[in-house]
Structures are given as C-alpha cells and as structure tokens.
Design an enzyme around this catalytic site. Sequence first.
Site, mmCIF file in Angstrom:
data_model
loop_
_atom_site.group_PDB
_atom_site.id
_atom_site.type_symbol
_atom_site.label_atom_id
_atom_site.label_comp_id
_atom_site.label_asym_id
_atom_site.label_seq_id
_atom_site.Cartn_x
_atom_site.Cartn_y
_atom_site.Cartn_z
ATOM 1 N N ALA A 17 8.969 6.017 -4.036
ATOM 2 C CA ALA A 17 9.882 5.983 -5.184
ATOM 3 C C ALA A 17 10.506 7.349 -5.428
ATOM 4 C CB ALA A 17 9.143 5.504 -6.433
ATOM 5 N N LYS A 98 9.179 -2.843 1.986
ATOM 6 C CA LYS A 98 8.538 -3.623 3.019
ATOM 7 C C LYS A 98 7.156 -3.039 3.288
ATOM 8 C CE LYS A 98 8.901 -0.654 5.301
ATOM 9 N NZ LYS A 98 8.400 0.642 4.921
#
Length: 342
Positions: A17, A98
Amino acid sequence: MTMTKVNIGIIGTGFIATILAPEIQSSGNTRLAAVSSRTLAKAKDFVAHYPGVLAIEGTDQLIARDDVDAVYVATPTSAKEGVASRALAAGKHVLIEKPLHSAESFKRLSALAREKGLVLIDATHFVHHPRTSAMRQRLGELIGSPRSLHTMFYFPFSDRENIRFDPADEPMGAVGDMAWYSMRAIVEYLAPDVLEDIKVFAERDPQSNAVIRATGVLKFDAGKTATFDVGYTAGAAVMDLTVAGTSGILTQDDFVLDWHSGFGFDNPDIPTGFVHRSGMATRKDFAFFETPSERSQHGLMIENFADLIRNGNAAAREAWLETTAKTQGFLDAIWREIQTQG
C-alpha cells in the site's frame, strides 16, 4: 472538458500500500481520499505524509463513505474476497491485490462486478508497461508461432515474521506471491486455451510449513508448454523470461519489476525493453528493442484503472476480468498439484 478525479480509498496499510499511495496521489486522474486499517493509529501513521487524506478505522467505515469512488484492496489474501465483495456491493470499483483466494472466489467477485456495472481488476503491474503490449504485438513478426515460455522469479527473503510465511493469511506462500507473475506471463504471451497436464515440485519452510520455492512444467493445448521456477531461496533477485517460437526467441531479465522504475528499483540509466535472438546469433548479434515509458508501471496501472472507471468501456472491463480469471485458474492448478504432495 476536465473530468473529475476518481477518489480512491486504500484498505490495508502494509508494504504494498505504501508503494501505490503516492502513485494514486500524484496521478492526474485520481486522488487518494482515505486509508483504513484495523486500528486508527495505523491509519493515521499511514496518512501523515498525505495532507487532507482521511484516516479511518475499519474497512466498512471506508466503504460506506460517499466521497470514495473506488477502493484498492491491499489486505491479506484470506480477507480479500470478503472486503472486495462488500465494496462492490456498495457500488465501489475495485483494484485488488493478487493473488486471489481461488478461481471460484474471483468468479463470485466478477459476477458481482458485472451485475453492478463496476470495474474490477487485479494489481499486476507489469502488464501495464508499454513493453508488454509492444512485445505481444511483435511476437508473430519476430519469433513466429509462440510455443513455449520459461520464467524464473526469485528474490532473497527469509523473514519468518512476514505474512508470506503465514499460511493462514497467505495460503499459497511463494506460489501465490511469485508464480502468479509466471502464470500471467503465460496468459499474456503464450495465450493458451486449455491446461492439459501439470507437474510441480515444492519446497516448504520447515518451521512455518509455508511454500518457499516451487518449480513446475505445464502442458497446454496446441502443444504449447511452459516452465516456472519461483521462490525466496536463490540468494539473488532474478526475473527472467523467455518466449520461444518457431523462428526465434524473445527474452527479458526484469519481466516482473523493470530495473528502470519498477518499485524497489530506480535506475534511469537502464532502459526497459526485450531482446530478440534468431538463428545462430551470438551475443553481439542480439537485438534489443527499447520500450520507454514516462511513468512507472505501477503508476500506469493506477491511470488505467481510473480510465476504465471513467470511460465505461464494457469490452475492456470484461477483458480484464477474463485475463485475471485465466491467471488465477492456472495458479489454482499449481496449488492443487502441490496439495496432492501433502
């Protein structure tokens, strides 16, 4: 006419992030609106360098906000489907890290995205770099019919406190973390339709039982084949790809994160591209095709995500769903083979 920026909220405050947050904030068509974490303190720490970005405790509180158009799901794999499904149900577009939990999990998310008319794409960076489309477009011209693809992706990693070594949160370990890219390369460059056979060998960490290395071979329709070798145990960063056709081969030595500006690297003197070889060419005869980009591949991913949201191109949205589904399907086949080994 100037279009309104897409307001994106980040769910999860882990390492990945921190890579995408500045790209979201600096893009010309997105704005970082809010960040949520399980604790307010973590969210506040994350947004400290982003004035005006809201820190929120809890996933649902961020999803409920009217000033958030889309979310980036950066949670552990164990939580991804639950978070993404709630976001889609609330009318939010979704960029999801993913791997997914399974092909069935992604099928459920895809159905919800279609029902709601929303964008859902996975966060694979390299497919957004101009190199990927440039190489794909020139496959026939340079190497004839693609027949086999070989990838090797390693980086040295041994921190057992990291989530990669926690099978509860990341069940597939290095397979989900790294073989995902090998499977995506298969989808992008080999483009098979049916997986006919597979054999995989895996190594597990003796303490955590997490998969830390895997090697395998896959046989597809039309005689196409692929091999992959991935993990944390090689002691070096390796990102090699070879596509072999009927009249030559194409190679990359940085297919996952380009040396030029893939996250973790900053080498403006190293051009991004691919190498072509044919016949009995020696190293001095290899041809390098440069594929420059003004933005990093993860920056381009954010821009493409926003473009999909703003242009409403249903065919393009569907293409992304199908590509992710194929990638996850091949990954699941690897995992099933490993599971049969105990």
